[in-house]
Design an enzyme around this catalytic site. Sequence first.
Site, PDB file in Angstrom:
ATOM      1  N   HIS A  17       0.767  -1.529  -0.087  1.00  0.00           N
ATOM      2  CA  HIS A  17      -0.264  -0.014  -0.224  1.00  0.00           C
ATOM      3  C   HIS A  17       1.174   1.341  -0.046  1.00  0.00           C
ATOM      4  O   HIS A  17       0.525   2.313  -0.776  1.00  0.00           O
ATOM      5  CB  HIS A  17      -0.513   0.212   2.167  1.00  0.00           C
ATOM      6  CG  HIS A  17      -1.834  -1.124   1.026  1.00  0.00           C
ATOM      7  ND1 HIS A  17      -2.317  -2.077   2.173  1.00  0.00           N
ATOM      8  CD2 HIS A  17      -3.101  -1.684   0.258  1.00  0.00           C
ATOM      9  CE1 HIS A  17      -3.193  -2.425   2.380  1.00  0.00           C
ATOM     10  NE2 HIS A  17      -3.770  -2.608   1.389  1.00  0.00           N
ATOM     11  N   LYS A  41     -15.151  -8.176   3.688  1.00  0.00           N
ATOM     12  CA  LYS A  41     -14.045  -8.541   5.165  1.00  0.00           C
ATOM     13  C   LYS A  41     -14.083  -8.423   6.768  1.00  0.00           C
ATOM     14  O   LYS A  41     -15.045  -7.072   7.114  1.00  0.00           O
ATOM     15  CB  LYS A  41     -12.852  -7.602   4.881  1.00  0.00           C
ATOM     16  CG  LYS A  41     -11.760  -8.192   2.785  1.00  0.00           C
ATOM     17  CD  LYS A  41     -11.419  -7.273   2.555  1.00  0.00           C
ATOM     18  CE  LYS A  41     -10.575  -7.723   1.502  1.00  0.00           C
ATOM     19  NZ  LYS A  41      -9.600  -6.496   1.247  1.00  0.00           N
ATOM     20  N   ARG A  90      -1.842  -5.456  -8.718  1.00  0.00           N
ATOM     21  CA  ARG A  90      -0.823  -7.024  -7.509  1.00  0.00           C
ATOM     22  C   ARG A  90      -0.894  -8.126  -9.216  1.00  0.00           C
ATOM     23  O   ARG A  90       0.133  -7.826  -9.330  1.00  0.00           O
ATOM     24  CB  ARG A  90      -1.210  -7.877  -6.974  1.00  0.00           C
ATOM     25  CG  ARG A  90      -0.720  -6.540  -5.376  1.00  0.00           C
ATOM     26  CD  ARG A  90      -1.449  -7.571  -4.534  1.00  0.00           C
ATOM     27  NE  ARG A  90      -2.912  -7.535  -4.597  1.00  0.00           N
ATOM     28  CZ  ARG A  90      -3.660  -8.075  -3.325  1.00  0.00           C
ATOM     29  NH1 ARG A  90      -3.122  -7.827  -1.808  1.00  0.00           N
ATOM     30  NH2 ARG A  90      -4.663  -8.329  -3.754  1.00  0.00           N
ATOM     31  N   SER A 127      -2.885  -7.652   3.240  1.00  0.00           N
ATOM     32  CA  SER A 127      -3.321  -7.781   3.711  1.00  0.00           C
ATOM     33  C   SER A 127      -3.752  -9.030   5.136  1.00  0.00           C
ATOM     34  O   SER A 127      -3.409  -9.327   5.808  1.00  0.00           O
ATOM     35  CB  SER A 127      -3.988  -6.249   4.784  1.00  0.00           C
ATOM     36  OG  SER A 127      -3.680  -5.060   4.091  1.00  0.00           O
TER      37      SER A 127
HETATM   38  O1  PNS Z   1      -8.307  -3.060   0.860  1.00  0.00           O
HETATM   39  P1  PNS Z   1      -9.535  -3.173   0.011  1.00  0.00           P
HETATM   40  O2  PNS Z   1     -10.955  -3.917   0.922  1.00  0.00           O
HETATM   41  O3  PNS Z   1      -9.455  -4.434  -1.513  1.00  0.00           O
HETATM   42  O4  PNS Z   1     -10.498  -2.060  -0.620  1.00  0.00           O
HETATM   43  C1  PNS Z   1     -11.850  -2.041  -1.142  1.00  0.00           C
HETATM   44  C2  PNS Z   1     -12.611  -1.037  -0.990  1.00  0.00           C
HETATM   45  C3  PNS Z   1     -13.065  -0.647  -0.058  1.00  0.00           C
HETATM   46  C4  PNS Z   1     -12.294   0.382  -2.124  1.00  0.00           C
HETATM   47  C5  PNS Z   1     -13.771  -1.067  -1.705  1.00  0.00           C
HETATM   48  O5  PNS Z   1     -14.689  -2.299  -0.688  1.00  0.00           O
HETATM   49  C6  PNS Z   1     -14.585  -0.075  -1.704  1.00  0.00           C
HETATM   50  O6  PNS Z   1     -14.477   1.039  -2.224  1.00  0.00           O
HETATM   51  N1  PNS Z   1     -15.728   0.273  -0.529  1.00  0.00           N
HETATM   52  C7  PNS Z   1     -17.130   1.351  -0.536  1.00  0.00           C
HETATM   53  C8  PNS Z   1     -18.441   0.838  -0.852  1.00  0.00           C
HETATM   54  C9  PNS Z   1     -17.711   1.244  -2.225  1.00  0.00           C
HETATM   55  O7  PNS Z   1     -18.107   2.280  -3.350  1.00  0.00           O
HETATM   56  N2  PNS Z   1     -17.735  -0.036  -2.850  1.00  0.00           N
HETATM   57  C10 PNS Z   1     -18.089  -0.316  -4.531  1.00  0.00           C
HETATM   58  C11 PNS Z   1     -18.998   0.012  -5.346  1.00  0.00           C
HETATM   59  S1  PNS Z   1     -20.646  -1.210  -5.586  1.00  0.00           S
END
Ligand code: PNS
Length: 161
Positions: A17, A41, A90, A127
């Site tokens: 990150h 998660k 990645r 993570s």
């Molecule tokens: O580190 P991650 O868990 O891969 O991040 C994913 C994250 C938190 C960026 C994604 O789940 C997110 O944007 N969540 C907020 C809700 C949202 O906008 N979801 C996407 C549109 S359906």
Amino acid sequence: MKRAVCPGSFDPVTFGHLDIIERASAQFEEVVVAVLVNRTKSSMFTVTERMEMIVKTTSHLPNIRVDSWSGLLVDYCKTNEIQSIVKGLRAVTDFDYELQMAQVNLQGSGVETMFMATAPTHSFLSSSLVKELAYYGGEVSTMVPEIVDRALKSRVEESGK
Ligand code: PNS
């Protein structure tokens, strides 16, 4: 102002990150690192703890701000006048999910997603992997900053492992 957001769960922040955050900070006037909720998660650290770890490990970068949000990412972008989302890719395994989210976010709000190739040294890092290793007493000092390593060790200890 050219402003971008680096969104994620950051549970906890890893060198992978931090590599993306640092490289994004060189491309935009301001980068907001936003700790968001990923409903798929379960977390080891609270949002406040995750934010503190990011603040401490990005303090050398002058144009980084750390924030949190519990709604849709595009609503965060709208509220904060952010035009771009920056994400690390990645491997091809990330691609389907990330492409889908980028397209949904573009369609819903016009916010662009820019993908950065993760540095090869970090391409296996996540993570979840770090938490799994730490839980079983594995070495994670090459994957996370020292303060995160310490936080992982004490969280595992608290859990009675
Ligand atoms: O580190 P991650 O868990 O891969 O991040 C994913 C994250 C938190 C960026 C994604 O789940 C997110 O944007 N969540 C907020 C809700 C949202 O906008 N979801 C996407 C549109 S359906």
